[in-house]
Scaffold this motif. Structure first.
Motif, PDB file in Angstrom:
ATOM      1  N   SER B 287       0.829  -1.207   0.000  1.00 48.13           N
ATOM      2  CA  SER B 287       0.000   0.000   0.000  1.00 48.13           C
ATOM      3  C   SER B 287       0.862   1.256   0.000  1.00 48.13           C
ATOM      4  CB  SER B 287      -0.910   0.019   1.235  1.00 48.13           C
ATOM      5  OG  SER B 287      -1.583  -1.204   1.363  1.00 48.13           O
ATOM      6  N   ALA B 288       0.265   2.351  -0.446  1.00 48.76           N
ATOM      7  CA  ALA B 288       0.985   3.624  -0.487  1.00 48.76           C
ATOM      8  C   ALA B 288       0.117   4.733   0.093  1.00 48.76           C
ATOM      9  CB  ALA B 288       1.368   3.954  -1.928  1.00 48.76           C
ATOM     10  N   ASN B 289       0.710   5.576   0.898  1.00 50.70           N
ATOM     11  CA  ASN B 289      -0.001   6.721   1.485  1.00 50.70           C
ATOM     12  C   ASN B 289       0.241   7.977   0.658  1.00 50.70           C
ATOM     13  OD1 ASN B 289      -0.665   5.010   3.527  1.00 50.70           O
ATOM     14  ND2 ASN B 289       0.157   6.287   5.170  1.00 50.70           N
ATOM     15  N   PHE B 290      -0.554   9.011   0.907  1.00 53.54           N
ATOM     16  CA  PHE B 290      -0.169  10.334   0.417  1.00 53.54           C
ATOM     17  C   PHE B 290      -0.355  11.348   1.531  1.00 53.54           C
ATOM     18  CE2 PHE B 290      -4.559   9.734  -1.164  1.00 53.54           C
ATOM     19  CZ  PHE B 290      -5.196  10.815  -0.586  1.00 53.54           C
ATOM     20  N   GLU B 291       0.370  12.473   1.364  1.00 52.38           N
ATOM     21  CA  GLU B 291       0.375  13.495   2.405  1.00 52.38           C
ATOM     22  C   GLU B 291      -0.721  14.517   2.136  1.00 52.38           C
ATOM     23  OE1 GLU B 291       4.161  14.610   1.215  1.00 52.38           O
ATOM     24  OE2 GLU B 291       5.239  13.229   2.548  1.00 52.38           O
ATOM     25  N   GLY B 292      -1.145  15.197   3.198  1.00 56.03           N
ATOM     26  CA  GLY B 292      -2.138  16.244   2.995  1.00 56.03           C
ATOM     27  C   GLY B 292      -2.695  16.722   4.312  1.00 56.03           C
ATOM     28  N   GLY B 293      -3.479  17.797   4.216  1.00 58.95           N
ATOM     29  CA  GLY B 293      -4.101  18.342   5.420  1.00 58.95           C
ATOM     30  C   GLY B 293      -5.336  17.545   5.790  1.00 58.95           C
ATOM     31  N   ARG B 294      -5.972  17.947   6.896  1.00 61.47           N
ATOM     32  CA  ARG B 294      -7.114  17.213   7.411  1.00 61.47           C
ATOM     33  C   ARG B 294      -8.260  17.160   6.390  1.00 61.47           C
ATOM     34  NH1 ARG B 294      -8.056  13.043   9.325  1.00 61.47           N
ATOM     35  NH2 ARG B 294     -10.080  12.820  10.259  1.00 61.47           N
ATOM     36  N   THR B 295      -8.514  18.316   5.717  1.00 62.50           N
ATOM     37  CA  THR B 295      -9.627  18.353   4.763  1.00 62.50           C
ATOM     38  C   THR B 295      -9.395  17.380   3.614  1.00 62.50           C
ATOM     39  OG1 THR B 295      -9.761  20.679   5.289  1.00 62.50           O
ATOM     40  CG2 THR B 295     -11.090  19.919   3.455  1.00 62.50           C
ATOM     41  N   LEU B 296      -8.173  17.372   3.090  1.00 66.48           N
ATOM     42  CA  LEU B 296      -7.864  16.456   1.998  1.00 66.48           C
ATOM     43  C   LEU B 296      -8.104  15.016   2.439  1.00 66.48           C
ATOM     44  CD1 LEU B 296      -6.719  15.902  -0.843  1.00 66.48           C
ATOM     45  CD2 LEU B 296      -4.463  15.759   0.208  1.00 66.48           C
ATOM     46  N   HIS B 297      -7.677  14.699   3.653  1.00 66.72           N
ATOM     47  CA  HIS B 297      -7.837  13.318   4.120  1.00 66.72           C
ATOM     48  C   HIS B 297      -9.299  12.943   4.290  1.00 66.72           C
ATOM     49  CE1 HIS B 297      -3.783  12.024   4.361  1.00 66.72           C
ATOM     50  NE2 HIS B 297      -3.398  13.015   5.154  1.00 66.72           N
ATOM     51  N   VAL B 298     -10.101  13.878   4.806  1.00 69.78           N
ATOM     52  CA  VAL B 298     -11.527  13.561   4.971  1.00 69.78           C
ATOM     53  C   VAL B 298     -12.178  13.383   3.600  1.00 69.78           C
ATOM     54  CG1 VAL B 298     -13.753  14.422   5.785  1.00 69.78           C
ATOM     55  CG2 VAL B 298     -11.730  14.668   7.224  1.00 69.78           C
ATOM     56  N   LEU B 299     -11.838  14.278   2.662  1.00 74.59           N
ATOM     57  CA  LEU B 299     -12.427  14.183   1.322  1.00 74.59           C
ATOM     58  C   LEU B 299     -11.988  12.917   0.593  1.00 74.59           C
ATOM     59  CD1 LEU B 299     -12.208  17.867   0.058  1.00 74.59           C
ATOM     60  CD2 LEU B 299     -14.283  16.556   0.506  1.00 74.59           C
ATOM     61  N   SER B 300     -10.848  12.359   0.995  1.00 71.91           N
ATOM     62  CA  SER B 300     -10.400  11.146   0.311  1.00 71.91           C
ATOM     63  C   SER B 300     -10.698   9.907   1.151  1.00 71.91           C
ATOM     64  CB  SER B 300      -8.924  11.244  -0.035  1.00 71.91           C
ATOM     65  OG  SER B 300      -8.191  11.704   1.063  1.00 71.91           O
ATOM     66  N   GLY B 301     -11.642  10.018   2.053  1.00 72.08           N
ATOM     67  CA  GLY B 301     -12.057   8.851   2.823  1.00 72.08           C
ATOM     68  C   GLY B 301     -10.950   8.286   3.689  1.00 72.08           C
ATOM     69  N   SER B 302     -10.008   9.137   4.075  1.00 77.12           N
ATOM     70  CA  SER B 302      -8.849   8.725   4.884  1.00 77.12           C
ATOM     71  C   SER B 302      -7.991   7.698   4.151  1.00 77.12           C
ATOM     72  CB  SER B 302      -9.277   8.164   6.245  1.00 77.12           C
ATOM     73  OG  SER B 302      -9.955   9.153   6.976  1.00 77.12           O
ATOM     74  N   LEU B 303      -8.127   7.622   2.810  1.00 78.30           N
ATOM     75  CA  LEU B 303      -7.333   6.648   2.059  1.00 78.30           C
ATOM     76  C   LEU B 303      -5.914   7.140   1.799  1.00 78.30           C
ATOM     77  CD1 LEU B 303     -10.001   5.168  -0.357  1.00 78.30           C
ATOM     78  CD2 LEU B 303      -9.121   4.258   1.792  1.00 78.30           C
ATOM     79  N   GLY B 304      -5.634   8.384   2.182  1.00 78.76           N
ATOM     80  CA  GLY B 304      -4.245   8.822   2.230  1.00 78.76           C
ATOM     81  C   GLY B 304      -3.494   8.035   3.295  1.00 78.76           C
ATOM     82  N   TYR B 305      -4.242   7.452   4.209  1.00 83.50           N
ATOM     83  CA  TYR B 305      -3.671   6.533   5.201  1.00 83.50           C
ATOM     84  C   TYR B 305      -3.922   5.099   4.739  1.00 83.50           C
ATOM     85  CZ  TYR B 305      -3.534  10.687   8.128  1.00 83.50           C
ATOM     86  OH  TYR B 305      -3.277  11.934   8.625  1.00 83.50           O
ATOM     87  N   GLN B 306      -3.627   4.857   3.467  1.00 84.45           N
ATOM     88  CA  GLN B 306      -3.911   3.546   2.873  1.00 84.45           C
ATOM     89  C   GLN B 306      -3.230   2.413   3.655  1.00 84.45           C
ATOM     90  OE1 GLN B 306      -6.034   1.499   0.301  1.00 84.45           O
ATOM     91  NE2 GLN B 306      -5.665   3.560  -0.434  1.00 84.45           N
ATOM     92  N   ILE B 307      -2.002   2.645   4.098  1.00 88.62           N
ATOM     93  CA  ILE B 307      -1.277   1.590   4.817  1.00 88.62           C
ATOM     94  C   ILE B 307      -2.022   1.260   6.105  1.00 88.62           C
ATOM     95  CG2 ILE B 307       0.881   1.039   6.012  1.00 88.62           C
ATOM     96  CD1 ILE B 307       2.274   2.959   3.974  1.00 88.62           C
ATOM     97  N   GLU B 308      -2.375   2.287   6.851  1.00 90.13           N
ATOM     98  CA  GLU B 308      -3.090   2.075   8.105  1.00 90.13           C
ATOM     99  C   GLU B 308      -4.456   1.448   7.834  1.00 90.13           C
ATOM    100  OE1 GLU B 308      -1.485   4.849   7.252  1.00 90.13           O
ATOM    101  OE2 GLU B 308       0.203   4.601   8.629  1.00 90.13           O
ATOM    102  N   HIS B 309      -5.111   1.918   6.761  1.00 90.95           N
ATOM    103  CA  HIS B 309      -6.425   1.369   6.430  1.00 90.95           C
ATOM    104  C   HIS B 309      -6.322  -0.121   6.112  1.00 90.95           C
ATOM    105  CE1 HIS B 309     -10.373   0.774   4.829  1.00 90.95           C
ATOM    106  NE2 HIS B 309      -9.917   0.529   3.619  1.00 90.95           N
ATOM    107  N   HIS B 310      -5.253  -0.504   5.418  1.00 91.94           N
ATOM    108  CA  HIS B 310      -5.121  -1.919   5.073  1.00 91.94           C
ATOM    109  C   HIS B 310      -4.711  -2.775   6.264  1.00 91.94           C
ATOM    110  CE1 HIS B 310      -5.959  -3.145   0.922  1.00 91.94           C
ATOM    111  NE2 HIS B 310      -6.048  -1.838   0.752  1.00 91.94           N
ATOM    112  N   LEU B 311      -4.026  -2.174   7.214  1.00 92.90           N
ATOM    113  CA  LEU B 311      -3.701  -2.934   8.429  1.00 92.90           C
ATOM    114  C   LEU B 311      -4.946  -3.114   9.294  1.00 92.90           C
ATOM    115  CD1 LEU B 311      -0.339  -1.200   9.417  1.00 92.90           C
ATOM    116  CD2 LEU B 311      -0.621  -3.554   8.590  1.00 92.90           C
TER     117      LEU B 311
END
Lengths: 358, 405
Positions: B287-311
């Motif tokens: 998995s790969a994450n991406f960086e961003g502010g809180r709004t970006l992460h909420v708008l992307s379903g927290s999938l910027g934390y793809q690694i954490e989401h997959h764990l």
């Protein structure tokens, strides 16, 4: 009557074309939390202290509430505690109405009962709660029998209060004897109202017993308290030891048919299941169980996110689809085994291998 | 580049991997025990905001059709609100609720078993293709249908075919029509083509998709335009704009999850006797994450934390930021790569792979280390051929509404 001239179901179906995949109610409840019938909800309008540790919650139900509760029935109430909905069941204490604005439940705070304490002491008027529809067979027949006896201990008065209030409201109070055991006069819920009712109705006689000073009810005294108890239809509600003694007393007299009992704790009197392998289809877990472990406990033990409510078979929050296999109701030994049957996991155990849809 | 054994690849000892697994289990337990009223308030607030935006957007559009003066700005504002509402609903709300992230609240209105989302794919099929197939078999060739979605060639191990030359075009179409691509995903078109799909199951799924899709199309392209009267055309266009915006956005976010350089593929040998700890390790490597502010992460379903989401696919998404701090520290401790970069770079790398792999392998060089295992054709597996599912991936039960279908 509760039937309306507006075909709300059809209106809602038409509205859902605008809101699909949600329901119109999912938006309307943002305007008013009671404007939804997806889940039964209610708003706490008033919290009326009854005694030091008991209070009556006056609740205004939202859409979808059917005003069909029979006097003596209980309802489920769900409130979020730490973000998680917890469910309990309480008898309705208000009289029945065909329509109305509010219902009332009366709750006593139990020493270890976090939720009951919260309901009695911590609930602000205006709080939105979840509700479960009225249930229970501990009810007043209509028309009522000519001669009745109520044997009540402590907060067991609440379902009986709903019956008395209904009889009072209908001006149809038959010959009623009410025995009410309570530790002290101060702990008697509804004592003023009961005395007023007694003064108002010739047919109603109230017998009080304060168990802290006078000791527990000795059923041998029943002949003195109510000499014709054998001829009366009897309703008993109170602590389990009291109900056990009453049940035994009536059984000895061969009068089981005359006795109606309400218990507020799970009593697994029926025979157990046989046990087997439980398969939780959607979470992919399996667990071996014996015939005494409920499906709910087994699922929780295996780490399945089982829904639950009262954990004593009354609120139906825990209902899950049984895909295959047979389960036995531990309260009465009834088996349920039709394909895709909805079963209450908190009071059933496996009879052989079962597969559940969760 | 495909890895046959994660333990060997990371040069960790078996004990190290097991220890890593225990440390990740501890992170999970911490979060499970501390889920509280503030978490519940988060999802409830978000749902209120999303529904408010959706309703507000629709009302603004209707108002614009009947008001001469406010017409244009209200229409644009309405379309924008609706677009954001759809993005929030699909990403941070729908995707995460269906993972069972909020089942712990014991709230039947926010529960994985009966959530239905505002997109063409029926929830039941999503929960199978995504929660089960993708999350259990993440990046395992032949097992994870999300490697290119049966349309794109995304791994050098996948055999090249002249049809792959059209990849840049397919990719653009997929991006614009993403919700319809997702809708057909669980049908598994590759297996239908090969005649391996059970026709009864296929018919049932198709009926489900048609019913859901019809309701979605009716709502956005018939009912609301009809309510707008003479301005029906602009409402229709605004709704289409909102849908396409959501399609493009979710496409970009999802392609940043497993296609940037550094997100590795695995062969099916890895699945043999894979322990829970190795499963964790595979999720981290794939998995790969991406960086961003809180709004970006909420708008992307927290999938910027793809690694954490997959764990931890079924832990509440609002806790991923704090989980990420701990996971990153673990990666440093065990010297495991933690793939992260800005959104544009992650997507740029995914796009480069799409274009490179449209031609035969020999024409281009890999941006990843060469595969330690030999390249061979990997046929898609059916559920029957996949190992039984892992239970910790959250519920993906059938919704009661669909049960009778």
């Amino acid at each position: 009557m509760s039937t309306s001239t507006v075909p709300w179901d059809r209106v809602r179906r038409a509205g859902s074309k605008l809101t699909t995949p949600l329901h119109p109610d999912d938006y309307l409840r943002l305007l008013n939390p009671l404007w939804t019938s997806r889940e039964l909800r209610g708003r706490v309008e008033k919290v009326v202290p009854e005694t030091e540790d008991a209070a009556t919650l006056v609740i205004r139900p939202g859409w979808g509430w059917r005003w069909d509760h029979r006097p003596g029935q209980y309802i489920g109430i769900g409130i979020p505690v730490d973000g998680k909905f917890q469910w309990r069941s309480y008898s309705v204490s208000s009289p029945t109405r065909q329509r109305g604005r509010t219902i009332a439940i009366t709750v006593r705070a139990m020493p270890e009962g976090l939720l009951s304490s919260h309901l009695v002491n911590g609930l602000e008027p205006g709080t939105i709660v979840r509700l479960a529809a009225p249930e229970g067979d501990f009810t007043l027949p209509d028309p009522p029998p000519a001669r009745m006896l109520f044997l009540v201990g402590g907060s067991g008065i609440t379902p009986v209060m709903s019956m008395l209030r209904t009889l009072d409201r209908r001006r149809s109070m038959p010959d009623v004897v009410l025995h009410y055991s309570s530790p002290t006069p101060e702990r008697m819920i509804f004592r003023d109202e009961l005395r007023a009712l007694e003064a108002e109705h010739d047919g109603l006689r109230l017998h009080q017993l304060h168990t802290d000073t006078d000791g527990m009810l000795d059923l041998a005294d029943l002949d003195a308290i109510c000499p014709d108890w054998r001829e009366r239809e009897t309703w008993a509600c109170g602590p389990a030891p009291m109900l056990d003694a009453i049940t035994e007393h009536y059984a000895d007299a061969g009068l089981e048919d005359r006795l109606h009992v309400e218990r507020f704790s799970l009593e697994l009197g029926g025979e157990g299941g046989e046990g087997g392998t439980l398969t939780f289809r959607n979470s992919g877990k399996t667990v071996e169980v014996d015939g005494a472990t409920t499906i709910l406990e087994a699922g929780e033990g295996a780490g399945v996110g089982m829904p639950y409510g009262c954990r004593m078979g009354i609120c139906h929050t825990c209902t899950v689809t049984l895909v295959s296999g047979t389960v036995r109701d531990l309260r009465n030994g009834d088996d349920y085994g039709q394909p895709n049957e909805q079963v209450q996991t908190c009071v059933t155990a496996a009879v052989g291998d079962c597969t559940l849809d969760i | 580049m495909a890895i046959a054994d994660v333990t060997e690849y990371t040069h960790l000892s078996e004990e190290d991997v097991e220890q890593l697994g225990r440390e990740l289990d501890a992170i999970r337990a911490d979060i499970e025990e501390s889920r509280n009223a503030a978490d519940a308030a988060y999802i409830n607030r978000l749902i209120r905001l999303q529904r408010g935006l959706a309703a507000g957007g629709r009302v603004a559009m209707l108002a614009s059709s009947y008001s001469k003066r406010a017409g244009r700005p209200a229409l644009v504002a309405g379309a924008a609100m609706l677009g954001v509402a759809k993005i929030l609903e699909n990403m941070e709300i729908g995707h995460n609720v269906m993972h069972g992230q909020w089942d712990w609240m014991n709230d039947p209105e926010i529960h994985s078993s009966n959530w239905e989302w505002d997109t063409a794919q029926p929830a039941e099929q999503w929960k199978h293709s995504h929660n089960y197939v993708h999350h259990q078999f993440t990046n395992v060739l032949g097992h994870d249908n999300d490697i290119g979605y049966g349309i794109l060639r995304m791994a050098r191990e996948q055999k090249w075919h002249p049809a792959n030359l059209g990849q840049p075009v397919y990719n653009a179409l997929l991006a614009a029509l993403f919700q319809w691509g997702v809708a057909l995903h669980d049908l598994d078109i590759e297996r239908i083509r090969k005649g391996e799909k059970d026709p009864k199951e296929m018919k049932r799924q198709l009926r489900q998709i048609l019913r859901k899709g019809r309701n979605q199309v009716l709502k956005d392209y018939v009912v609301y335009p009809a309510l707008s009267g003479p301005a029906w055309r602009s409402t229709l266009k605004a709704n289409a704009a909102a849908n396409v915006t959501r399609n493009l956005w979710s496409y970009v976010i999802i392609f940043c999850g497993h296609f940037p350089d550094g997100a590795l593929h695995f062969t099916e040998e890895e699945l043999e006797d894979e322990t829970r700890a190795e499963w964790y390790l595979r999720q981290m490597l794939g998995s790969a994450n991406f960086e961003g502010g809180r709004t970006l992460h909420v708008l992307s379903g927290s999938l910027g934390y793809q690694i954490e989401h997959h764990l931890f696919p079924d832990l509440p998404s609002n806790r991923y930021p704090e989980i990420a701090v701990k996971v990153r520290a673990l990666c440093e401790k065990y010297d495991i790569p933690y793939t992260i970069g800005p959104l544009h770079r992650q997507y740029g790398q995914a796009l480069r792979t799409i274009i490179k792999l449209s031609v035969p392998n020999s024409w281009t060089t890999s941006d990843q280390p060469e595969p330690p295992s030999p390249v061979r054709d990997r046929r898609r597996k059916s559920d029957a051929e996949r190992p039984s599912r892992r239970p910790e991936l959250g519920a993906w039960s059938r919704s009661p509404r669909e049960r009778s279908a």
